[in-house]
Design an enzyme around this catalytic site. Structure first.
Site, PDB file in Angstrom:
ATOM      1  N   ASN A  25      -0.100 -50.608   5.558  1.00 55.50           N
ATOM      2  CA  ASN A  25       0.976 -50.225   6.470  1.00 55.50           C
ATOM      3  C   ASN A  25       2.271 -50.391   5.691  1.00 55.50           C
ATOM      4  OD1 ASN A  25       3.053 -50.124   8.330  1.00 55.50           O
ATOM      5  ND2 ASN A  25       2.066 -51.442   9.826  1.00 55.50           N
ATOM      6  N   ARG A  85       5.238 -50.245   6.457  1.00 58.40           N
ATOM      7  CA  ARG A  85       6.335 -50.941   7.137  1.00 58.40           C
ATOM      8  C   ARG A  85       6.150 -52.461   7.139  1.00 58.40           C
ATOM      9  NH1 ARG A  85       6.369 -47.242  12.437  1.00 58.40           N
ATOM     10  NH2 ARG A  85       4.165 -47.399  11.994  1.00 58.40           N
ATOM     11  N   CYS A  86       5.040 -52.924   6.588  1.00 61.16           N
ATOM     12  CA  CYS A  86       4.730 -54.358   6.585  1.00 61.16           C
ATOM     13  C   CYS A  86       4.995 -54.947   5.198  1.00 61.16           C
ATOM     14  CB  CYS A  86       3.266 -54.551   6.977  1.00 61.16           C
ATOM     15  SG  CYS A  86       2.667 -56.234   6.785  1.00 61.16           S
ATOM     16  N   GLY A  87       5.804 -55.972   5.146  1.00 58.54           N
ATOM     17  CA  GLY A  87       6.141 -56.614   3.879  1.00 58.54           C
ATOM     18  C   GLY A  87       4.927 -57.180   3.168  1.00 58.54           C
ATOM     19  N   ARG A  99       3.057 -54.277   1.678  1.00 60.79           N
ATOM     20  CA  ARG A  99       3.758 -53.742   0.499  1.00 60.79           C
ATOM     21  C   ARG A  99       3.566 -54.652  -0.710  1.00 60.79           C
ATOM     22  NH1 ARG A  99       7.849 -52.928   4.346  1.00 60.79           N
ATOM     23  NH2 ARG A  99       9.067 -54.620   3.443  1.00 60.79           N
TER      24      ARG A  99
END
Length: 114
Positions: A7, A9-11, A14
């Site tokens: 995902n 948008r997830c730190g 990433r």
């Protein structure tokens, strides 16, 4: 080949992706929010994680709280909820052959992929 259920948008997701990129290992990125796994695929991932389906649910997500929190669901119903709302799936998940890991701890992921 490794797979990461990612995902963007997830730190944590990433960071896990960066770790995989720096490992020089071949891997496939699966954007599970836009391409949710099928019932069979998610069931297989859960088996590879060696957990119960409930352990893969992000229970603080608004969708879970509003729609499922106070219900008594069996494993099949929990998997169906995650397929209907992939945002409920804990992330990232790294799959390597017959095993998988929830990749929130980069040190564990590093050991897992080596």
């Amino acid at each position: 080949m490794l797979q990461i259920y990612h995902n963007s948008r997830c730190g944590k997701s990433r960071n896990c992706l960066v770790l995989l990129e720096s490992s020089n290992k071949k891997f496939e990125v699966i954007h599970y929010l836009t391409h949710p796994p099928s019932f069979e695929e998610l069931s297989t991932i859960i088996e590879k994680l060696n957990i119960k389906p409930m352990a893969l649910v992000r229970q603080k997500e608004k969708i879970w709280i509003e729609n499922y929190k106070d219900q008594k669901l069996d494993d099949k119903q929990i998997i169906l909820a995650m397929i209907s709302y992939p945002i409920l799936i804990e992330r990232p998940i790294v799959v390597k052959g017959s095993k998988a890991i929830i990749g929130r701890d980069l040190e564990k992921v590093s050991m897992f992929i080596s």
